[in-house]
Design a protein around this motif. Structure first.
Motif, PDB file in Angstrom:
ATOM      1  N   THR A 143     103.427 -90.881 -30.212  1.00  0.00           N
ATOM      2  CA  THR A 143     103.307 -90.178 -31.488  1.00  0.00           C
ATOM      3  C   THR A 143     103.733 -88.722 -31.339  1.00  0.00           C
ATOM      4  O   THR A 143     104.377 -88.158 -32.228  1.00  0.00           O
ATOM      5  CB  THR A 143     101.855 -90.261 -32.006  1.00  0.00           C
ATOM      6  OG1 THR A 143     101.464 -91.632 -32.076  1.00  0.00           O
ATOM      7  CG2 THR A 143     101.733 -89.628 -33.382  1.00  0.00           C
ATOM      8  N   THR A 144     103.377 -88.122 -30.211  1.00  0.00           N
ATOM      9  CA  THR A 144     103.801 -86.740 -29.937  1.00  0.00           C
ATOM     10  C   THR A 144     105.311 -86.616 -29.996  1.00  0.00           C
ATOM     11  O   THR A 144     105.852 -85.692 -30.621  1.00  0.00           O
ATOM     12  CB  THR A 144     103.288 -86.291 -28.549  1.00  0.00           C
ATOM     13  OG1 THR A 144     101.867 -86.160 -28.604  1.00  0.00           O
ATOM     14  CG2 THR A 144     103.890 -84.965 -28.142  1.00  0.00           C
ATOM     15  N   LYS A 145     106.011 -87.540 -29.357  1.00  0.00           N
ATOM     16  CA  LYS A 145     107.481 -87.481 -29.363  1.00  0.00           C
ATOM     17  C   LYS A 145     108.031 -87.604 -30.780  1.00  0.00           C
ATOM     18  O   LYS A 145     108.992 -86.922 -31.142  1.00  0.00           O
ATOM     19  CB  LYS A 145     108.067 -88.580 -28.462  1.00  0.00           C
ATOM     20  CG  LYS A 145     107.898 -88.279 -26.981  1.00  0.00           C
ATOM     21  CD  LYS A 145     108.739 -89.196 -26.125  1.00  0.00           C
ATOM     22  CE  LYS A 145     108.662 -88.765 -24.661  1.00  0.00           C
ATOM     23  NZ  LYS A 145     109.534 -89.594 -23.793  1.00  0.00           N
ATOM     24  N   ASN A 146     107.439 -88.463 -31.591  1.00  0.00           N
ATOM     25  CA  ASN A 146     107.896 -88.628 -32.972  1.00  0.00           C
ATOM     26  C   ASN A 146     107.681 -87.357 -33.790  1.00  0.00           C
ATOM     27  O   ASN A 146     108.549 -86.952 -34.576  1.00  0.00           O
ATOM     28  CB  ASN A 146     107.176 -89.807 -33.631  1.00  0.00           C
ATOM     29  CG  ASN A 146     107.646 -91.148 -33.096  1.00  0.00           C
ATOM     30  OD1 ASN A 146     108.793 -91.276 -32.668  1.00  0.00           O
ATOM     31  ND2 ASN A 146     106.774 -92.140 -33.096  1.00  0.00           N
ATOM     32  N   ILE A 147     106.537 -86.710 -33.594  1.00  0.00           N
ATOM     33  CA  ILE A 147     106.251 -85.464 -34.314  1.00  0.00           C
ATOM     34  C   ILE A 147     107.207 -84.361 -33.854  1.00  0.00           C
ATOM     35  O   ILE A 147     107.716 -83.575 -34.674  1.00  0.00           O
ATOM     36  CB  ILE A 147     104.781 -85.040 -34.110  1.00  0.00           C
ATOM     37  CG1 ILE A 147     103.838 -86.033 -34.803  1.00  0.00           C
ATOM     38  CG2 ILE A 147     104.546 -83.623 -34.626  1.00  0.00           C
ATOM     39  CD1 ILE A 147     103.988 -86.108 -36.314  1.00  0.00           C
ATOM     40  N   LEU A 148     107.478 -84.306 -32.565  1.00  0.00           N
ATOM     41  CA  LEU A 148     108.397 -83.278 -32.045  1.00  0.00           C
ATOM     42  C   LEU A 148     109.818 -83.494 -32.568  1.00  0.00           C
ATOM     43  O   LEU A 148     110.524 -82.536 -32.884  1.00  0.00           O
ATOM     44  CB  LEU A 148     108.379 -83.275 -30.514  1.00  0.00           C
ATOM     45  CG  LEU A 148     107.052 -82.829 -29.877  1.00  0.00           C
ATOM     46  CD1 LEU A 148     107.126 -82.960 -28.354  1.00  0.00           C
ATOM     47  CD2 LEU A 148     106.703 -81.403 -30.278  1.00  0.00           C
TER      48      LEU A 148
ATOM     49  N   LYS B 180     114.085 -81.783 -36.293  1.00  0.00           N
ATOM     50  CA  LYS B 180     114.921 -82.091 -37.452  1.00  0.00           C
ATOM     51  C   LYS B 180     114.712 -81.052 -38.553  1.00  0.00           C
ATOM     52  O   LYS B 180     115.674 -80.594 -39.190  1.00  0.00           O
ATOM     53  CB  LYS B 180     114.591 -83.492 -37.976  1.00  0.00           C
ATOM     54  CG  LYS B 180     115.469 -83.957 -39.132  1.00  0.00           C
ATOM     55  CD  LYS B 180     115.105 -85.372 -39.546  1.00  0.00           C
ATOM     56  CE  LYS B 180     116.088 -85.930 -40.564  1.00  0.00           C
ATOM     57  NZ  LYS B 180     116.237 -85.114 -41.771  1.00  0.00           N
ATOM     58  N   ILE B 181     113.456 -80.676 -38.783  1.00  0.00           N
ATOM     59  CA  ILE B 181     113.153 -79.660 -39.792  1.00  0.00           C
ATOM     60  C   ILE B 181     113.835 -78.339 -39.436  1.00  0.00           C
ATOM     61  O   ILE B 181     114.431 -77.672 -40.284  1.00  0.00           O
ATOM     62  CB  ILE B 181     111.622 -79.475 -39.907  1.00  0.00           C
ATOM     63  CG1 ILE B 181     111.005 -80.692 -40.609  1.00  0.00           C
ATOM     64  CG2 ILE B 181     111.262 -78.194 -40.656  1.00  0.00           C
ATOM     65  CD1 ILE B 181     109.505 -80.771 -40.471  1.00  0.00           C
ATOM     66  N   ASN B 182     113.753 -77.986 -38.170  1.00  0.00           N
ATOM     67  CA  ASN B 182     114.396 -76.749 -37.704  1.00  0.00           C
ATOM     68  C   ASN B 182     115.903 -76.794 -37.920  1.00  0.00           C
ATOM     69  O   ASN B 182     116.514 -75.836 -38.415  1.00  0.00           O
ATOM     70  CB  ASN B 182     114.060 -76.536 -36.228  1.00  0.00           C
ATOM     71  CG  ASN B 182     114.885 -75.447 -35.574  1.00  0.00           C
ATOM     72  OD1 ASN B 182     115.842 -75.734 -34.852  1.00  0.00           O
ATOM     73  ND2 ASN B 182     114.543 -74.201 -35.831  1.00  0.00           N
TER      74      ASN B 182
ATOM     75  N   ILE C 108     114.427 -73.340 -40.399  1.00  0.00           N
ATOM     76  CA  ILE C 108     113.146 -72.632 -40.330  1.00  0.00           C
ATOM     77  C   ILE C 108     112.854 -72.224 -38.888  1.00  0.00           C
ATOM     78  O   ILE C 108     112.997 -73.024 -37.961  1.00  0.00           O
ATOM     79  CB  ILE C 108     112.009 -73.521 -40.857  1.00  0.00           C
ATOM     80  CG1 ILE C 108     112.222 -73.852 -42.342  1.00  0.00           C
ATOM     81  CG2 ILE C 108     110.649 -72.850 -40.664  1.00  0.00           C
ATOM     82  CD1 ILE C 108     111.226 -74.851 -42.889  1.00  0.00           C
ATOM     83  N   THR C 109     112.441 -70.986 -38.707  1.00  0.00           N
ATOM     84  CA  THR C 109     111.998 -70.511 -37.397  1.00  0.00           C
ATOM     85  C   THR C 109     110.657 -71.154 -37.071  1.00  0.00           C
ATOM     86  O   THR C 109     109.734 -71.140 -37.888  1.00  0.00           O
ATOM     87  CB  THR C 109     111.838 -68.980 -37.404  1.00  0.00           C
ATOM     88  OG1 THR C 109     113.070 -68.388 -37.808  1.00  0.00           O
ATOM     89  CG2 THR C 109     111.449 -68.459 -36.029  1.00  0.00           C
ATOM     90  N   ILE C 110     110.551 -71.752 -35.889  1.00  0.00           N
ATOM     91  CA  ILE C 110     109.315 -72.416 -35.490  1.00  0.00           C
ATOM     92  C   ILE C 110     108.760 -71.746 -34.235  1.00  0.00           C
ATOM     93  O   ILE C 110     109.478 -71.536 -33.259  1.00  0.00           O
ATOM     94  CB  ILE C 110     109.539 -73.912 -35.228  1.00  0.00           C
ATOM     95  CG1 ILE C 110     109.984 -74.633 -36.528  1.00  0.00           C
ATOM     96  CG2 ILE C 110     108.280 -74.574 -34.677  1.00  0.00           C
ATOM     97  CD1 ILE C 110     110.276 -76.113 -36.354  1.00  0.00           C
TER      98      ILE C 110
END
Length: 337
Positions: A176-181, A186-188, A193-195
């Motif tokens: 799940t961690t890999k999927n969230i990362l 992708k959002i970045n 967006i700066t993360i």
């Protein structure tokens, strides 16, 4: 543009005792990058993150985001500016009595988002985070990963310039961690967006960050792009984090002596994919065994490590070491114990 901290520090007063959580720090985070902060508990990374959006007020220094000095804003102006600084939390911070739709809607209503556009915005965010089929689901019926996706959708609701991630994956299992990362990356890439993310896991840094600052005892002790941090860690704390990733230790049954040595080789960039061991077999009259090996891809660049057990004539082993030292893009590596 981006985030700039100048001489920023934070001291807390606790039971008549001063605790310096963050020593005076200068830091520039570039517009559109993913910047990671890694450190053990108590290193100061959470304090630094909360200073960026002034959830904690600095004891000294100034904080600027996209040319706006946050510490000079009025409380009202700061509240408005914070709408452009999304935050993702470790424990999701969802409203348990509200559906997925209502959780995101709540954020938009609180920021006085155009009520005629709320429904379309929520659906857009659900599609982005892969939750369109969970629109009417309560948080108790979601998995940990799905809850964090709702948290990400909420953080993105007001089209932020900056996304702050406070140990956003530490409550999740590895897959799940890999999927969230992947979603954060992708959002970045798609939204620019700066993360800024904090973590105590080097694997998280390796997966998504462009640059990383390593923190210890309230200060950034080492900072570089992620590839260089992994390939040439300088500080002993950084070396410990890197060692945890590669887990290279000399097997206990291997005894080193004049005619028996363990040599670890580091392969940089394209050399990581070369069949280098065959050259060693051909060039040297030695018994060479592979004890361990690994290739990582960091920001799409390969980095390889190979641990060899070499037995034979001492002079021949010395020649092999010289051959390695003279090879382009290949180095003998230390094992950080």
């Amino acid at each position: 543009m981006g985030i700039e901290l100048k001489d920023v520090s934070k001291t807390f007063e606790m039971k008549n005792k001063k605790v310096e959580a963050l020593k005076p720090t200068d830091l520039i985070i570039n517009d559109g990058e993913i910047f990671g902060l890694i450190g053990f508990s108590g290193a100061g990374k959470s304090t630094l993150l909360r200073l960026i959006n002034l959830l904690e007020r600095p004891s000294t220094g100034s904080i600027t985001i996209n040319d706006v000095s946050l510490d000079k804003l009025s409380e009202k102006a700061l509240r408005i500016k914070r709408q452009k600084i999304g935050m993702i939390f470790q424990q999701f911070n969802l409203i348990e009595s509200k559906t997925v739709y209502e959780n995101i809607e709540f954020v938009l209503k609180a920021s006085k988002f155009d009520k005629h556009k709320v429904k379309d915005r929520v659906k857009e965010l659900l599609e982005l985070t892969g939750l369109s089929d969970k629109i009417n689901t309560l948080p108790k019926n979601l998995s940990g990963g799905q809850k964090q996706r709702v948290g990400i959708a909420r953080a993105l609701a007001n089209d932020p310039e900056v996304l702050l991630c406070d140990e956003a994956t530490s409550a999740l299992d590895p897959d799940t961690t890999k999927n969230i990362l992947r979603l954060l990356k992708k959002i970045n890439q798609d939204l620019g967006i700066t993360i800024v993310l904090i973590t105590h896991e080097m694997e998280v840094i390796k997966e998504v960050a462009d640059r990383v600052g390593v923190m210890s005892a309230g200060e950034i002790i080492e900072m570089n792009d992620v590839y260089n941090i992994f390939s040439h860690p300088q500080h002993e704390v950084t070396q410990g984090f890197v060692q945890d990733i590669y887990d290279f230790v000399i097997p206990p049954h291997i005894q080193e002596s004049d005619g028996s040595q363990v040599i670890t080789i580091k392969f940089l960039n394209e050399n990581a994919e070369a069949n280098y061991v065959n050259q060693l077999y051909r060039h040297f009259d030695l018994e060479i065994s592979i004890l361990n090996g690994r290739i990582e891809y960091i920001n799409e660049m390969p980095l390889g490590f190979l641990m060899l057990h070499v037995q034979g004539d001492t002079g021949e082993i010395a020649k092999l070491k010289t051959f390695i030292d003279d090879s382009k893009g290949i180095e003998r590596a230390e094992i950080y114990g």
